[in-house]
Each structure stands twice: as structure tokens, then as C-alpha cells.
Design an enzyme around this catalytic site. Structure first.
Site, PDB file in Angstrom:
ATOM      1  N   THR A 186       0.805  -1.230   0.000  1.00 13.20           N
ATOM      2  CA  THR A 186       0.000   0.000   0.000  1.00 13.20           C
ATOM      3  C   THR A 186       0.837   1.277   0.000  1.00 13.20           C
ATOM      4  OG1 THR A 186      -0.151  -0.055   2.416  1.00 13.20           O
ATOM      5  CG2 THR A 186      -1.928  -1.109   1.173  1.00 13.20           C
ATOM      6  N   LYS A 187       2.150   1.174   0.073  1.00 17.08           N
ATOM      7  CA  LYS A 187       2.995   2.371   0.120  1.00 17.08           C
ATOM      8  C   LYS A 187       2.997   3.093  -1.227  1.00 17.08           C
ATOM      9  CE  LYS A 187       4.291   1.320   4.322  1.00 17.08           C
ATOM     10  NZ  LYS A 187       3.685   2.007   5.478  1.00 17.08           N
ATOM     11  N   ASN A 188       3.479   4.326  -1.230  1.00 19.02           N
ATOM     12  CA  ASN A 188       3.555   5.075  -2.488  1.00 19.02           C
ATOM     13  C   ASN A 188       4.369   4.302  -3.528  1.00 19.02           C
ATOM     14  OD1 ASN A 188       2.615   6.928  -0.509  1.00 19.02           O
ATOM     15  ND2 ASN A 188       3.207   8.632  -1.834  1.00 19.02           N
TER      16      ASN A 188
END
Length: 366
Positions: A186-188
């Protein structure tokens, strides 16, 4: 239901390129610490403007290894925050060190330099400072860096939520002795599994980290120092090389979504996120504040909008840590207040303009 985050959407956007990278890597016959990891490390270091990046198994391990590589260990005090993913404090303790918890600035949710200075006065033996660039917002690095240098402490940046963020034109991850990034889906910049990376400008530290991540080996099968097994997978590295090419574009889309939220939610009775002067926020989360946060969350769900709370219980109030962590002399009032009020709205680059308008309407109706 509009999801709060959607890592599958990022995969679908680049599906052909990612599938080709996976096929290429599977066909290579080399699956641990090979050309894909080396290629990703070089590309990520270049993205930051640093000479070295070291891929590891996950973001927590990145913090543990950075601390160990910088000589922070048994009984050493590390100043960090309690308004963060618990992984930050977990890593400090896994390195054998002792967390000293610092309050946050209520506007930016990042480490408050005045509270850090008070902690140094009370604990002059603090050996490292570990600020978190929370929600994609850079911490006050100039002030924190000065304090760390003045007191002879190492500076390690927790960049798990801030891939590509900048402050005063300088990318976060380039200010400290080391910087640690999570590559959680889910991180950038997210893998399709776990992953992490440590960045540094110090060649000797990079060499130490590469030994530490693989049993302390400098020579194959011979442990020169005590290390661990924390290797970024070749398959994830191949995927990350593809996704890195879209990171700047995806961050720009996150800022556009945030700008739409800013405009649409003005006067809606909730507090909107602020951007630190001189910062380029990358909006890993768009966190609003509301007095009736839990009620608003339930009403949004009724209207087809998912939201999330980052983070509902400060680390020092969780059962595993309550009454046993050192709290800085400034206390943690702002940390505890934020935990009662923050709510993260849907935020991911593939979120459509129509969905953004639906979120705005749902918040305003709430």
C-alpha cells in the site's frame, strides 16, 4: 464501496510491464540477491540522489539494520514518536535499543523539535533520533538535524510513508546518516509482497548493511559479524523496478486528489491536513481530524466510502508497551489527541475524479 486504498489498481495499471518483469525474472533461474535487486538498488539510489541503497526483506528490518549498522544497540536510547505504525518502536527494541517517545506537532503530525530538545536535556545519552515522515509529510528535518548533530546523535529517517517527498528542494531520505523505506504493497512505492530498502551516502555503512542483511557475510558462508537473514526478493525487485518508473506521476496524482479534497472540504467542519512550509507532500494518506471521528467513519461507510484510522492507539498505550516505555518530558498530549481524531480518507493514484467527488459529498453530508 470506494476503498480507502487499492494496491491492485496500481498493478492493473502496469499489468503488462509487471507480468513481463515477473516472467523475465522467473526464467532467469536466479532468485536471491541477483541482478534484479542490484538494478532496483541502483535505480532507487539514483531516484533519491544518493550513491547507495540496500534492499532488505521489509521496512521493519530496514530500521533494525540501519540502527545496528550505525552502532546503535543494547541499552542505547533512541528518540522517536508514538504516533506511528508500531513497527518504528518494534525495530528500536529489536536492535536492543530503548525508545524515548517524543510528542508531535499537532499540525504536521511529525516529531516536535522543541519536545526533542527537552528530551535531550533530560536524556543527554540519547544516541540516535528516528523521526517519521508521517502520511507523506516531511518532518522538520532542518531543526531535528541541528539537534542531533549538536548532541552527537545519529539521524535515521523513517521514510516508510514518504517516497519522493521533499523539503526545501531536498528529497527526504538524504538528510540523515541513513534512511529506511518500507515497500509494503500500500505504500507510495509498493511491492506485491513485503520489501524494504535502506539508503545512505556512506559507502562504508552500505557495505556493513549488505553484510548484516545476510548473516554478516563478507565472504560467502563466513560470518565476519553477527547478522541476520533479511534479503529483498529478486521477484519483488523486478516488480519494483517497473513501479519506480511511475512513482513521480503517482505522487503528482496524489497531490491533485489532495488539492481536490482541500477545495471540496473547506468549511465542512473537519480539520484538513496542512503542508509544512517548503515541503512537497506526497500524501501517502489524506488524514483529516474530526471531533466525532468514529461517528463520521461509520456514516461514511453507510454512504459507500471506506476510511481508516492511522493510528487508533498510540504505541505507549498499547498493551504490549503500556507503562514500560520512556516518555519525553514534554509528554504525549498531542499524540493522544491526534489518535482520537484522525481519519484517513480514500487516497491512491488510481482514484477517479468521480470517486473523489463522492468522498467529498459523503464527508460534507456527515
Amino acid at each position: 464501496m470506494i476503498p480507502q486504498t487499492d494496491p491492485k489498481a496500481a498493478y492493473l495499471e502496469q499489468q503488462a510491464e509487471i507480468d513481463a518483469a515477473i516472467a523475465r525474472q522467473l526464467a532467469s533461474g536466479w532468485y536471491i540477491l541477483g541482478k534484479e535487486v542490484e538494478g532496483f538498488e541502483a535505480a532507487f539510489a539514483a531516484f533519491l540522489g544518493l550513491p547507495h541503497a540496500v534492499g532488505v526483506a521489509n521496512g521493519t528490518d530496514a530500521l533494525v539494520l540501519a540502527l545496528k549498522g550505525l552502532g546503535i544497540g543494547s541499552g542505547d536510547k533512541v528518540a522517536t514518536v508514538a504516533h506511528t505504525a508500531v513497527a518504528t518502536v518494534v525495530a528500536v527494541e529489536q536492535a536492543g535499543a530503548v525508545p524515548v517517545l517524543i510528542d508531535i506537532d499537532p499540525v504536521t503530525y511529525t516529531m516536535e523539535p522543541a519536545a526533542l530538545e527537552a528530551a535531550f536535556t533530560a536524556h543527554p545519552d540519547i544516541k540516535a533520533v528516528l523521526p517519521v515522515h508521517l502520511y507523506g509529510q516531511p518532518a522538520d528535518l532542518p531543526a531535528i538535524q541541528v539537534l542531533a548533530q549538536r548532541h552527537g546523535a545519529k539521524l535515521i529517517e523513517d521514510c516508510a510513508q514518504a517516497h519522493g517527498a521533499k523539503l526545501d528542494g531536498r528529497t527526504v531520505g538524504t538528510w540523515g546518516d541513513a534512511a529506511c523505506f518500507s515497500l509494503y504493497p500500500t505504500k507510495n512505492l509498493g511491492a506485491l509482497g513485503d520489501g524494504g530498502v535502506i539508503a545512505t551516502g556512506d559507502a562504508a555503512l552500505a557495505g556493513e548493511l549488505k553484510a548484516l542483511r545476510q548473516y554478516g557475510w563478507r565472504e560467502h558462508y563466513v560470518s565476519d559479524i553477527v547478522g541476520m537473514n533479511s534479503r529483498l526478493d529478486e521477484l519483488q525487485a523486478a516488480i519494483l523496478r517497473v513501479k519506480l518508473t511511475a512513482l513521480q506521476r503517482w505522487n503528482a496524482r496524489r497531490r491533485a486528489i489532495a488539492a481536490a479534497y482541500d477545495a471540496g472540504l473547506a468549511g465542512a467542519g473537519v480539520s484538513l491536513p496542512a503542508v509544512r512550509r517548503g515541503a512537497e507532500h506526497v500524501y501517502h494518506q489524506y488524514a483529516i481530524r474530526a471531533a466525532d471521528r468514529d461517528g463520521l467513519k461509520a456514516r461514511l461507510r453507510e454512504r459507500g466510502v471506506a476510511s481508516n484510522i492511522h493510528y487508533p492507539v498510540p504505541v505507549h498505550l498499547q498493551a504490549a508497551y503500556r507503562d514500560r516505555l520512556i516518555i519525553g518530558p514534554a509528554g504525549l498530549a498531542e499524540t493522544e489527541r491526534a489518535a482520537r481524531e484522525v481519519l484517513s480518507l480514500p487516497m491512491y493514484p488510481q482514484l477517479s475524479d468521480a470517486a473523489v467527488e463522492q468522498v467529498i459529498a459523503a464527508v460534507r453530508a456527515g
